[in-house]
Design a protein around this motif. Structure first.
Motif, PDB file in Angstrom:
ATOM      1  N   ASP A   1       0.829  -1.501   0.083  1.00 30.28           N
ATOM      2  CA  ASP A   1       0.189  -0.036   0.017  1.00 30.28           C
ATOM      3  C   ASP A   1       0.885   1.091   0.117  1.00 30.28           C
ATOM      4  O   ASP A   1       1.329   1.627   1.030  1.00 30.28           O
ATOM      5  CB  ASP A   1      -0.932   0.110   1.192  1.00 30.28           C
TER       6      ASP A   1
ATOM      7  N   ALA B   1       4.141   0.720  -5.223  1.00 31.65           N
ATOM      8  CA  ALA B   1       3.450  -0.443  -5.125  1.00 31.65           C
ATOM      9  C   ALA B   1       3.744  -1.510  -5.844  1.00 31.65           C
ATOM     10  O   ALA B   1       4.365  -1.618  -6.839  1.00 31.65           O
ATOM     11  CB  ALA B   1       1.799   0.058  -5.353  1.00 31.65           C
TER      12      ALA B   1
ATOM     13  N   THR C   1       0.409   4.334  -0.757  1.00 33.77           N
ATOM     14  CA  THR C   1      -0.450   5.483  -0.193  1.00 33.77           C
ATOM     15  C   THR C   1      -0.370   5.530   1.223  1.00 33.77           C
ATOM     16  O   THR C   1       0.025   6.378   1.903  1.00 33.77           O
ATOM     17  CB  THR C   1      -1.977   5.714  -0.494  1.00 33.77           C
TER      18      THR C   1
END
Length: 248
Positions: A14, A59, A16
């Motif tokens: 992930d 990612a 983010t």
């Protein structure tokens, strides 16, 4: 002809979430140039700034293994109170304590939300002017060999080379240090964390890659396909990339 570190690249399931953690941890701004890539950068980040070292989170579908990364960050503090406050804040952001065999030491070892290790150092005078990242630390078997390769690869200045470590910093005397630290154990798996290097505007990417190969770097295929950057390994197998962009 020379290169300089401009990014610590972290692979994550992930991007983010991990990028947000590091931006909040360092007090930096969050940016996402494209899906699957999230950067944490200091305010006013400038590719030409010799102190500019950002974090780029990419990612990937593969989860992290239990093997300790061979590259990690050491964060700077200015007092015992600041160290305690920073550790508490990082834990509130999702960091967790980890045991990498450090024993009784004055620094605190933590991991980010996907398990990437880093240290919060006790206050040290040498790191008073580095910014939040004091040192980018790379585990190695032979600091002298790393000093020979990286001393030619980068335009950073060697500060100390011993049997235990090789330490570099920007020739301008600003920003974080880069340390190759003698560490038991050999590299066994690809790292989740590596350095991205940048050339200067008047230099040619392919000429730089050729120069690195002549110094002992090897080509690396991680399934990247046709991409504008070049993936390489140093003589001990540490992955790094030479970015396509110039610093203009």
């Amino acid at each position: 002809m020379a290169l300089r570190p401009v990014q610590v690249n972290i692979k994550a399931l992930d991007d983010t979430a991990v990028g947000r953690f590091w931006a909040e941890a360092l007090g930096w701004r969050l940016s996402g140039a494209e899906p699957g890539a999230t950067s944490a950068q200091p305010d006013g980040f400038d590719w030409l700034d010799p102190a500019a070292v950002a974090i780029d989170v990419i990612a990937v579908p593969e989860p992290r293994t239990a093997t300790k990364n061979r590259l990690h960050l050491d964060l700077a503090t200015t007092s015992a109170a600041h160290q305690a406050e920073l550790v508490a804040r990082l834990r509130s952001l999702g960091a967790t304590p980890v045991d990498v065999g450090q024993g009784e030491v004055p620094w605190t070892v933590l991991a980010d939300p996907e398990g990437n290790e880093f240290c919060v150092l006790e206050p040290r005078e040498i790191y008073r002017d580095t910014g939040p990242i004091a040192v980018v630390v790379v585990d190695c078997a032979d600091p002298w060999a790393m000093a020979r390769f990286w001393g030619e690869a980068l335009d950073w200045t060697p500060h100390e080379v011993t049997d235990d470590h090789a330490v570099f910093r920007s020739a301008k005397g600003v920003g974080p240090y880069l340390e190759f630290l003698r560490t038991p154990g050999a590299k066994t798996v690809p790292d989740r964390v590596h350095l991205d290097l940048l050339r200067y505007p008047d230099d040619d990417q392919e000429a730089e890659v050729t120069r690195l190969r002549a110094l002992g770097a090897g080509d690396l295929d991680v399934g990247q396909g046709e991409v504008p950057w070049r993936c390489l390994v140093d003589p001990e197998g540490h992955e790094f990339c030479v970015l396509a962009r110039s610093s203009s």
